[in-house]
Design a protein around this motif. Structure first.
Motif, PDB file in Angstrom:
ATOM      1  N   ARG A 149       0.835  -1.289   0.374  1.00 46.60           N
ATOM      2  CA  ARG A 149       0.206  -0.060  -0.173  1.00 46.60           C
ATOM      3  C   ARG A 149       0.997   1.364   0.120  1.00 46.60           C
ATOM      4  O   ARG A 149       0.517   2.100  -0.955  1.00 46.60           O
ATOM      5  CB  ARG A 149      -0.999   0.142   1.099  1.00 46.60           C
ATOM      6  N   GLN A 150       2.008   0.909   0.551  1.00 45.88           N
ATOM      7  CA  GLN A 150       2.699   2.754   1.013  1.00 45.88           C
ATOM      8  C   GLN A 150       3.272   2.971  -0.501  1.00 45.88           C
ATOM      9  O   GLN A 150       3.524   3.776  -0.917  1.00 45.88           O
ATOM     10  CB  GLN A 150       4.288   2.336   1.878  1.00 45.88           C
ATOM     11  N   ASP A 151       3.654   1.609  -1.130  1.00 44.23           N
ATOM     12  CA  ASP A 151       4.576   1.970  -2.495  1.00 44.23           C
ATOM     13  C   ASP A 151       3.117   2.311  -3.298  1.00 44.23           C
ATOM     14  O   ASP A 151       3.325   3.529  -4.482  1.00 44.23           O
ATOM     15  CB  ASP A 151       4.484   0.354  -2.803  1.00 44.23           C
ATOM     16  N   SER A 152       1.738   2.204  -3.209  1.00 44.55           N
ATOM     17  CA  SER A 152       0.951   2.571  -4.749  1.00 44.55           C
ATOM     18  C   SER A 152       0.828   3.933  -3.672  1.00 44.55           C
ATOM     19  O   SER A 152      -0.117   4.663  -4.782  1.00 44.55           O
ATOM     20  CB  SER A 152      -0.135   1.963  -4.523  1.00 44.55           C
ATOM     21  N   ALA A 211       7.857  14.154   2.000  1.00 40.41           N
ATOM     22  CA  ALA A 211       8.619  14.464   2.660  1.00 40.41           C
ATOM     23  C   ALA A 211       8.545  13.002   4.023  1.00 40.41           C
ATOM     24  O   ALA A 211       9.723  12.179   4.205  1.00 40.41           O
ATOM     25  CB  ALA A 211       9.169  15.552   3.936  1.00 40.41           C
ATOM     26  N   ALA A 212       7.226  12.685   4.495  1.00 43.23           N
ATOM     27  CA  ALA A 212       7.312  11.464   5.662  1.00 43.23           C
ATOM     28  C   ALA A 212       7.785   9.600   4.249  1.00 43.23           C
ATOM     29  O   ALA A 212       8.422   9.240   5.284  1.00 43.23           O
ATOM     30  CB  ALA A 212       5.954  11.283   5.903  1.00 43.23           C
ATOM     31  N   HIS A 213       6.959  10.270   3.259  1.00 41.19           N
ATOM     32  CA  HIS A 213       6.966   8.819   2.314  1.00 41.19           C
ATOM     33  C   HIS A 213       8.532   8.524   1.894  1.00 41.19           C
ATOM     34  O   HIS A 213       8.952   8.056   2.152  1.00 41.19           O
ATOM     35  CB  HIS A 213       6.098   8.988   1.231  1.00 41.19           C
ATOM     36  N   GLN A 214       9.410   9.684   1.618  1.00 49.01           N
ATOM     37  CA  GLN A 214      11.065   9.903   1.006  1.00 49.01           C
ATOM     38  C   GLN A 214      11.400   9.331   2.779  1.00 49.01           C
ATOM     39  O   GLN A 214      12.716   8.569   2.066  1.00 49.01           O
ATOM     40  CB  GLN A 214      11.346  10.692   0.781  1.00 49.01           C
ATOM     41  N   ARG A 215      11.439   9.665   3.834  1.00 50.17           N
ATOM     42  CA  ARG A 215      12.269   9.685   4.924  1.00 50.17           C
ATOM     43  C   ARG A 215      11.525   7.895   5.199  1.00 50.17           C
ATOM     44  O   ARG A 215      12.844   7.223   5.230  1.00 50.17           O
ATOM     45  CB  ARG A 215      11.468   9.787   5.732  1.00 50.17           C
ATOM     46  N   SER A 216      10.705   7.222   5.156  1.00 48.04           N
ATOM     47  CA  SER A 216      10.368   6.049   5.392  1.00 48.04           C
ATOM     48  C   SER A 216      11.043   4.907   3.988  1.00 48.04           C
ATOM     49  O   SER A 216      11.027   4.022   4.639  1.00 48.04           O
ATOM     50  CB  SER A 216       8.507   5.828   5.120  1.00 48.04           C
ATOM     51  N   ASP A 275      -0.761   3.066   7.007  1.00 45.17           N
ATOM     52  CA  ASP A 275      -1.019   3.999   7.218  1.00 45.17           C
ATOM     53  C   ASP A 275      -0.593   5.832   6.968  1.00 45.17           C
ATOM     54  O   ASP A 275       0.772   5.102   7.662  1.00 45.17           O
ATOM     55  CB  ASP A 275      -1.576   3.790   8.934  1.00 45.17           C
ATOM     56  N   ASP A 276      -0.943   5.942   6.744  1.00 44.13           N
ATOM     57  CA  ASP A 276      -0.072   6.982   5.941  1.00 44.13           C
ATOM     58  C   ASP A 276       0.008   8.311   7.586  1.00 44.13           C
ATOM     59  O   ASP A 276       1.502   8.848   7.324  1.00 44.13           O
ATOM     60  CB  ASP A 276       0.068   7.845   4.511  1.00 44.13           C
ATOM     61  N   ALA A 277      -1.099   8.408   8.258  1.00 44.20           N
ATOM     62  CA  ALA A 277      -0.553   9.322   9.216  1.00 44.20           C
ATOM     63  C   ALA A 277       0.518   8.498  10.449  1.00 44.20           C
ATOM     64  O   ALA A 277       1.231   9.032  10.663  1.00 44.20           O
ATOM     65  CB  ALA A 277      -1.592   8.627   9.866  1.00 44.20           C
ATOM     66  N   SER A 278       0.595   6.724   9.726  1.00 45.14           N
ATOM     67  CA  SER A 278       1.941   6.807  11.426  1.00 45.14           C
ATOM     68  C   SER A 278       3.242   6.834  10.460  1.00 45.14           C
ATOM     69  O   SER A 278       4.234   7.605  11.668  1.00 45.14           O
ATOM     70  CB  SER A 278       1.262   5.434  11.671  1.00 45.14           C
ATOM     71  N   LEU A 279       3.348   7.327   9.013  1.00 43.01           N
ATOM     72  CA  LEU A 279       4.936   7.438   8.446  1.00 43.01           C
ATOM     73  C   LEU A 279       4.774   9.223   8.878  1.00 43.01           C
ATOM     74  O   LEU A 279       5.928   9.568   9.855  1.00 43.01           O
ATOM     75  CB  LEU A 279       4.456   7.874   6.968  1.00 43.01           C
TER      76      LEU A 279
END
Length: 231
Positions: free
Chosen positions: A83-86, A172-177, A186-190
């Motif tokens: 899901r995170q990749d999507s 920025a949160a997705h890049q960091r992860s 869950d995007d909020a957790s990122l």
């Protein structure tokens, strides 16, 4: 702020136990995905939508959206393995002028325009927000079969979507992860992990995620109860 919603619809829906992916099963005469898109398009605060589907489904979804005259579709892109990749694929397809972005599960067709507007307003003001509802049940943490502790119900929420963020915060949160090799559903957790405070916006219990056959039965009943008609 120019606002987009990334609609995540690339899952297989294995828990539904159907040969048809759950997002394409009918709800009140139209695919669940279409019902979700209709709900989001009805929100005046949403300017554009990006759909993330499996590569094999892209042409089918194009056809569905055309047949049901879905407005505000900006792009239909192929999802990733997780899901995170999507979501990351969806971020890459955003319009250049977009400043506020929400992420929504395709399997939550009963979300209301009011809920969408409330979570967008909270994110616009504070940077990050998620929809959710207070837990009704007592929650216990269990190891094996032994209860370890009872968690304070008054502090616990079940998290729903949409979740909304300033674009720069979510990217920025997705890049960091991604760089750390992490994964999350869950995007909020990122965003939380990146040190950003997320506001909880209380939504409705009717905004259920359709995951099992029982959920679909409940969703049909809720749809009929609110007086909607097949389009």
């Amino acid at each position: 702020m120019h606002t987009e919603v990334i609609v995540v619809a690339a899952g297989s829906g294995s828990r539904m136990g159907s040969d048809i992916k759950k997002q394409y099963l009918p709800l009140a005469g139209a695919p669940i995905l279409i019902r979700t898109l209709q709900a989001l398009a009805a929100c005046s605060a949403v300017d554009r939508m990006v759909l993330v589907v499996s590569e094999d489904d892209r042409e089918y979804v194009h056809t569905l959206c055309r047949e049901h005259d879905i407005a505000k579709i900006g792009a239909i892109v192929a999802g990733g393995r997780e899901r995170q990749d999507s979501v990351r694929q969806g971020l890459a397809a955003l319009d250049g002028q977009t400043e506020l972005v929400a992420v929504h599960d395709a399997a939550r067709p009963l979300v209301t325009a009011e809920e969408v507007e409330q979570v967008l307003a909270a994110a616009r003001a504070g940077g990050a927000a998620t929809l959710g509802v207070p837990l009704k049940d007592t929650i216990k943490r269990v190891e094996g079969t032994r209860v370890q502790e009872t968690l304070p119900r008054s502090e616990l929420f079940a998290v729903h979507t949409p979740q909304a963020f300033h674009r720069s915060i979510l990217e920025a949160a997705h890049q960091r992860s991604f760089l750390a090799g992490g994964s999350s559903t869950d995007d909020a957790s990122l965003v939380e992990a990146a040190g950003v405070s997320v506001q909880m916006v209380e939504g409705r219990y009717t905004n259920l995620k359709i995951t099992t056959p029982d959920d679909l039965v409940i969703a049909e009943a809720l749809w009929k109860a609110k007086g909607e008609h097949v389009r």
